[in-house]
Scaffold this active site. Structure first.
Site, short mmCIF file in Angstrom:
data_model
loop_
_atom_site.label_atom_id
_atom_site.label_comp_id
_atom_site.label_asym_id
_atom_site.label_seq_id
_atom_site.Cartn_x
_atom_site.Cartn_y
_atom_site.Cartn_z
N ASP A 1 0.96 -1.27 0.05
CA ASP A 1 -0.14 -0.03 -0.06
C ASP A 1 0.87 1.09 -0.10
O ASP A 1 1.95 1.42 0.99
CB ASP A 1 -1.00 -0.01 1.35
CG ASP A 1 -1.53 -1.33 1.47
OD1 ASP A 1 -2.68 -1.34 0.68
OD2 ASP A 1 -1.24 -2.17 2.04
N ASP B 1 -28.99 1.31 9.18
CA ASP B 1 -29.19 2.84 9.47
C ASP B 1 -30.30 3.16 10.33
O ASP B 1 -31.48 2.91 10.28
CB ASP B 1 -29.47 3.55 7.90
CG ASP B 1 -29.26 5.10 8.28
OD1 ASP B 1 -29.32 5.38 9.62
OD2 ASP B 1 -29.29 5.60 7.59
N SER C 1 -11.16 8.43 19.48
CA SER C 1 -12.16 7.76 18.33
C SER C 1 -11.19 7.00 17.44
O SER C 1 -11.52 6.08 16.69
CB SER C 1 -12.62 8.89 17.74
OG SER C 1 -13.63 9.37 18.19
N TYR D 1 -18.90 2.06 31.24
CA TYR D 1 -19.77 1.07 31.74
C TYR D 1 -19.19 -0.12 31.83
O TYR D 1 -18.13 -0.47 31.21
CB TYR D 1 -20.87 0.83 30.52
CG TYR D 1 -21.90 2.09 30.27
CD1 TYR D 1 -22.49 2.69 31.27
CD2 TYR D 1 -22.05 2.39 29.03
CE1 TYR D 1 -23.28 3.89 30.83
CE2 TYR D 1 -23.25 3.30 28.63
CZ TYR D 1 -23.46 4.11 29.33
OH TYR D 1 -24.22 5.04 29.12
N ASP E 1 -10.45 2.09 -1.18
CA ASP E 1 -9.47 1.50 -0.46
C ASP E 1 -10.49 0.39 0.64
O ASP E 1 -10.01 -0.15 1.23
CB ASP E 1 -8.60 2.14 0.42
CG ASP E 1 -7.18 1.04 0.77
OD1 ASP E 1 -7.18 0.04 -0.11
OD2 ASP E 1 -6.35 1.41 1.17
N ALA F 1 -17.80 4.17 27.43
CA ALA F 1 -16.64 3.52 27.71
C ALA F 1 -16.35 3.05 29.46
O ALA F 1 -15.83 2.35 29.90
CB ALA F 1 -15.15 4.38 27.66
N ASN G 1 -3.17 -4.27 -1.29
CA ASN G 1 -3.48 -4.11 -2.94
C ASN G 1 -3.19 -3.09 -3.56
O ASN G 1 -3.90 -2.69 -4.80
CB ASN G 1 -5.15 -3.76 -2.70
CG ASN G 1 -5.46 -2.55 -2.03
OD1 ASN G 1 -4.59 -2.05 -1.20
ND2 ASN G 1 -6.72 -1.95 -2.16
N ASN H 1 -12.39 12.49 24.84
CA ASN H 1 -11.26 13.49 24.45
C ASN H 1 -11.18 14.66 25.08
O ASN H 1 -11.06 15.88 24.80
CB ASN H 1 -11.61 13.92 22.90
CG ASN H 1 -11.24 12.89 22.02
OD1 ASN H 1 -10.78 11.81 22.30
ND2 ASN H 1 -11.56 13.02 20.78
N ASP I 1 -21.46 3.95 14.46
CA ASP I 1 -20.75 5.38 14.17
C ASP I 1 -21.55 6.20 13.15
O ASP I 1 -22.85 5.88 13.49
CB ASP I 1 -19.39 4.89 13.51
CG ASP I 1 -18.41 6.19 14.07
OD1 ASP I 1 -18.60 7.24 13.48
OD2 ASP I 1 -17.44 5.82 14.82
N HIS J 1 -16.43 10.26 9.69
CA HIS J 1 -15.82 9.43 10.93
C HIS J 1 -16.02 8.08 10.90
O HIS J 1 -14.91 7.31 11.16
CB HIS J 1 -16.69 10.07 12.13
CG HIS J 1 -15.97 9.82 13.47
ND1 HIS J 1 -16.51 8.77 14.38
CD2 HIS J 1 -15.06 10.35 14.10
CE1 HIS J 1 -15.55 8.66 15.17
NE2 HIS J 1 -14.89 9.70 15.43
#
Length: 563
Positions: A121, A180, A364, A298, A169, A296, A208, A286, A153, A194
């Site tokens: 790559d 969705d 993230s 929990y 890619d 996170a 590839n 962040n 996400d 994102h």
């Protein structure tokens, strides 16, 4: 009770939290065995409020939402409190992602590569994070074949559908059916960027000749869209997606989202997924503060903090007692644009442009590094989530000694984790083969081994951990070298200890058990021997079998020594 208007979220590069209007919906998680009559009774209790399923997938889980007048929201929640038909009732909090303020497009120019057996790559050289966690060593064993990773996400640019295009890619990456939850369709296309970036870190098409690499390129991505093109979404949709992923066969969930408000419905969904055998990887946040964000924080989540190219905690990374491990998430403040994490993705204003390579930073970006490594561990044969998580922790590269609240158990290490997974997978067979080999040896040499049977059996059992001592002593870099995967260590030990009569049976058992371990590694689970040409090649197998024979001869010679 005063309600916070919104939940601040993790993001591509979170500088300040996003805000929106106060919640105008309630989320009601009814007990699973309730029916339509119970739903109608609740609606009557709430003055005819219209409860509707959050999605077509929410019927079994009994997830309902209802639009409410914000001034009456607390009154409705008070009425539902203690109702035996209701597990949880809470505001349908809104989570959000800020705009992509710290991304830069990279031209896809060929660059020199470093390290062993790099992929072709052309932007591989810019993926410093993959070399930091030693993915190339892991690829010699597995690339995550058959493992399903759910990306909860903004969706993923995974298909050509209407105005959306698959990014170039991801053309060789495998996908399974997603959903969705924003528009309630089976086309969870990304209109933000994102989610596609996150999915690329996990499973970008690799080797590839295009773009960049992914950590587990043979894993399958399950795209689940819960955040809109503006980067916002509800707790109801996120919880719904978690349960969908668990029910539809995901082995790993990645959630690079979150905030400071606790949703008990989402917490229950995490617990559900964990019970179903899913590793739930979450970005820590962040905020730069010592408090891990939800989800996170929990129980059952695997929280990840972020480091930059210098292996130091990134300035923005949240930290705290829930941190399990850290991972590369980028640090542009200290290292410029190339200090970010580079993947193929889209931008909100150009969802149909498949050729963009953007550098993001944030926890993230750290979380999908860990989700990708978890997929590699599962691909190597360890599927129990508790064992997967234990391996990720035990093999992490220590930062500052033992666990701490900034790095957890250390920086995730793909090469070491997969090596440990291989050992765990082969461990029982190795022990059994050692015992069986010694049993056969004992039958053939029972006159010479009279009285040494128990000691020999103990030695055969100890052979497998002895054969892996180099991993503990030298780490994965020099594990299973030609020197250690040979008769040399046992020859030296036998020469030094042969005069100790009480150890003679143990030495014989160790030699036989070690021979069985090498034979198993040559025939049943082909291993790559360091310093022998090729990867698990004919030369590797020949080396292992020759040394297994030498160890058997050593055991025979030791058995003939007069006691």
């Amino acid at each position: 009770m005063k309600l916070a208007p919104v939940v601040s979220a993790l993001a591509v590069a979170l500088a300040t939290p996003a805000f929106a209007s106060p919640p105008a919906q309630i989320l009601v998680d009814m007990v699973d065995d309730t029916d339509d009559a119970d739903e109608a009774a609740l609606e009557a209790k709430l003055d005819g409020l219209d409860l509707r399923l959050n999605s077509i997938h929410a019927a079994d889980e009994r997830f309902f939402i209802a639009d409410v007048d914000p001034s009456r929201l607390q009154d409705y929640l008070d009425r539902l409190k203690g109702d035996p038909r209701v597990e949880h009732a809470e505001p349908n909090f809104i989570y959000g992602l800020p705009e992509n303020e710290m991304a830069q497009t990279f031209e896809m120019n060929a660059a020199p590569t470093r390290g062993p057996k790099p992929p072709n790559d052309p932007l591989w050289d810019k993926q410093w994070s993959f070399r930091m966690i030693d993915v190339q060593s892991a690829w010699e064993t597995t690339q995550g074949e058959g493992v399903v990773v759910a990306v909860i996400d903004t969706g993923v640019a995974f298909e050509d559908h209407k105005k959306f295009k698959q990014v170039e890619d991801l053309a060789g990456t495998q996908f399974v059916t997603g959903y969705d939850f924003i528009k309630d369709t089976e086309h969870p296309n990304d209109d933000h960027g994102h989610g596609t970036h996150v999915a690329g870190t996990i499973a970008q098409t690799t080797n590839n000749g295009v773009g960049v690499a992914g950590i587990a390129p043979k894993a399958k991505i399950m795209p689940l869209k819960v955040l809109s093109k503006y980067g916002s979404g509800s707790a109801a949709d996120i919880a719904d997606a978690i349960r969908f992923a668990a029910d539809e066969g995901a082995h790993v969930i990645n959630m690079s989202l979150g905030g400071g408000m606790r949703s008990f419905v989402m917490q229950s969904a995490v617990a559900y997924a964990r019970k179903k055998g899913v590793v739930v990887v979450c970005a820590a946040g962040n905020t730069g503060r010592g408090k891990v964000e939800f989800p996170a924080a929990y129980p059952g989540s695997f929280a990840v903090s972020s480091v930059g190219p210098s292996k130091k905690k990134a300035y923005y990374s949240s930290y705290g007692k829930q941190i399990a491990v850290s991972a590369p998430g980028g640090d542009k403040q200290s290292h410029g644009e190339e200090g970010g994490i580079l993947q193929n993705t889209i931008t909100p204003n150009a969802p149909g442009n498949p050729k963009q390579y953007l550098s993001f930073q944030g926890t993230s970006m750290a979380a999908p590094h860990v989700a990708g490594v978890a997929a590699l561990v599962i691909g190597a044969g360890v599927t129990d989530p508790s064992k997967v998580e234990a391996i990720l922790k035990d093999t992490a590269t220590s930062v500052g000694g033992s666990w701490n609240n900034e790095y957890g158990h250390g920086i995730v290490n793909a090469g070491a984790a997969v090596t440990a997974a291989k050992s765990a997978k082969s461990g029982l067979w190795a022990y059994l083969s050692g015992l069986l080999a010694f049993g056969a040896f004992f039958i053939g040499q029972r006159k010479k081994l009279a009285g040494l049977g128990l000691a020999g059996a103990a030695g055969a059992v100890l052979a497998t951990p002895m054969a892996n001592l180099d991993l503990l002593a030298f780490g994965p870099t020099f594990h299973f070298s030609a020197l250690w995967a040979s008769a040399v260590p046992m020859f030296v030990a036998t020469v030094l200890l042969l005069g100790v009569k009480r150890l003679r049976g143990v030495l014989i058992g160790l030699s036989v058990g070690w021979a069985a371990y090498l034979g198993l590694s040559a025939i049943c689970m082909p291993a790559d021997v360091l310093f022998i040409p090729g990867v698990a090649s004919v030369l590797d197998r020949a080396w292992l079998l020759i040394n297994a024979g030498a160890l058997t001869m050593l055991a025979l010679v030791t058995a003939r020594v007069r006691r």
